[in-house]
Enzyme design. Sequence first.
Site, short mmCIF file in Angstrom:
data_model
loop_
_atom_site.label_atom_id
_atom_site.label_comp_id
_atom_site.label_asym_id
_atom_site.label_seq_id
_atom_site.Cartn_x
_atom_site.Cartn_y
_atom_site.Cartn_z
N ARG A 111 0.82 -1.21 0.00
CA ARG A 111 0.00 0.00 0.00
C ARG A 111 0.85 1.26 0.00
NH1 ARG A 111 -3.76 -0.79 4.97
NH2 ARG A 111 -1.80 -1.62 5.68
N ASN A 113 -6.18 -2.71 1.47
CA ASN A 113 -6.19 -4.15 1.62
C ASN A 113 -7.63 -4.63 1.66
OD1 ASN A 113 -3.42 -4.42 1.75
ND2 ASN A 113 -3.34 -4.50 3.98
#
Length: 91
Positions: free
Chosen positions: A19, A37
Amino acid sequence: MRSAYRIFLSGRVQGVGFRSWTKNLGESYGLSGWVRNLPDGRVEVFVEGDEEVVAQFIWKLWEGPRSARVDRMEILKEVPTHEERGFYIKY
Protein backbone atom coordinates in the site's frame (compact mmCIF):
# COMPACT_ATOMS: atom_id res chain seq x y z
CA MET A 1 -7.64 11.86 -22.21
CA ARG A 2 -8.55 11.10 -18.59
CA SER A 3 -9.17 7.49 -17.62
CA ALA A 4 -9.92 5.57 -14.44
CA TYR A 5 -9.47 1.94 -13.41
CA ARG A 6 -10.20 -0.30 -10.45
CA ILE A 7 -7.48 -2.92 -10.06
CA PHE A 8 -7.46 -6.05 -7.90
CA LEU A 9 -4.06 -7.63 -7.19
CA SER A 10 -3.53 -11.16 -5.90
CA GLY A 11 -0.38 -12.88 -4.68
CA ARG A 12 1.93 -11.86 -1.85
CA VAL A 13 0.53 -8.32 -1.70
CA GLN A 14 -0.36 -7.82 1.98
CA GLY A 15 2.14 -7.38 4.78
CA VAL A 16 4.92 -6.44 2.35
CA GLY A 17 4.53 -2.63 2.14
CA PHE A 18 2.42 -2.76 -1.01
CA ARG A 19 0.00 0.00 0.00
CA SER A 20 2.72 2.46 0.94
CA TRP A 21 4.69 1.62 -2.22
CA THR A 22 1.56 2.09 -4.39
CA LYS A 23 0.74 5.42 -2.72
CA ASN A 24 4.27 6.68 -3.41
CA LEU A 25 4.10 5.41 -7.00
CA GLY A 26 0.75 7.12 -7.62
CA GLU A 27 2.08 10.38 -6.19
CA SER A 28 5.25 10.18 -8.28
CA TYR A 29 3.12 9.86 -11.43
CA GLY A 30 0.83 12.73 -10.36
CA LEU A 31 -2.22 10.45 -10.33
CA SER A 32 -5.31 10.52 -8.14
CA GLY A 33 -6.73 7.54 -6.34
CA TRP A 34 -6.34 5.19 -3.42
CA VAL A 35 -5.14 1.74 -2.38
CA ARG A 36 -6.49 -0.60 0.31
CA ASN A 37 -6.19 -4.15 1.62
CA LEU A 38 -9.20 -6.43 1.18
CA PRO A 39 -10.26 -9.07 3.73
CA ASP A 40 -9.66 -11.86 1.18
CA GLY A 41 -5.93 -11.08 0.93
CA ARG A 42 -6.05 -9.02 -2.25
CA VAL A 43 -5.17 -5.35 -2.68
CA GLU A 44 -7.61 -3.00 -4.42
CA VAL A 45 -6.45 0.12 -6.25
CA PHE A 46 -8.52 2.91 -7.77
CA VAL A 47 -6.51 5.16 -10.09
CA GLU A 48 -7.45 8.13 -12.22
CA GLY A 49 -5.43 10.38 -14.51
CA ASP A 50 -4.00 10.79 -17.99
CA GLU A 51 -4.53 7.56 -19.92
CA GLU A 52 -0.87 7.09 -20.90
CA VAL A 53 0.38 7.79 -17.38
CA VAL A 54 -2.20 5.43 -15.86
CA ALA A 55 -1.03 2.70 -18.26
CA GLN A 56 2.57 3.16 -17.06
CA PHE A 57 1.39 3.05 -13.42
CA ILE A 58 -0.52 -0.20 -14.01
CA TRP A 59 2.52 -1.75 -15.69
CA LYS A 60 4.67 -0.86 -12.65
CA LEU A 61 2.09 -2.45 -10.30
CA TRP A 62 3.13 -5.85 -11.71
CA GLU A 63 6.58 -5.28 -10.19
CA GLY A 64 5.38 -4.13 -6.77
CA PRO A 65 7.78 -3.55 -3.89
CA ARG A 66 10.79 -5.86 -3.62
CA SER A 67 9.22 -8.28 -1.10
CA ALA A 68 5.90 -8.58 -2.97
CA ARG A 69 4.81 -10.98 -5.69
CA VAL A 70 1.86 -10.20 -7.96
CA ASP A 71 0.35 -13.39 -9.36
CA ARG A 72 -2.85 -11.98 -10.82
CA MET A 73 -4.24 -8.59 -11.74
CA GLU A 74 -7.86 -7.89 -12.57
CA ILE A 75 -8.38 -4.52 -14.26
CA LEU A 76 -11.82 -2.93 -14.58
CA LYS A 77 -12.39 0.26 -16.56
CA GLU A 78 -14.27 2.91 -14.56
CA VAL A 79 -15.83 6.25 -15.38
CA PRO A 80 -13.51 9.06 -14.24
CA THR A 81 -15.06 10.80 -11.22
CA HIS A 82 -12.72 13.78 -10.92
CA GLU A 83 -13.51 13.53 -7.18
CA GLU A 84 -10.23 12.10 -5.91
CA ARG A 85 -7.40 14.50 -5.14
CA GLY A 86 -3.97 13.04 -4.55
CA PHE A 87 -3.18 9.42 -3.88
CA TYR A 88 -3.82 7.91 -0.44
CA ILE A 89 -4.16 4.71 1.56
CA LYS A 90 -7.78 3.88 2.29
CA TYR A 91 -8.58 2.01 5.52
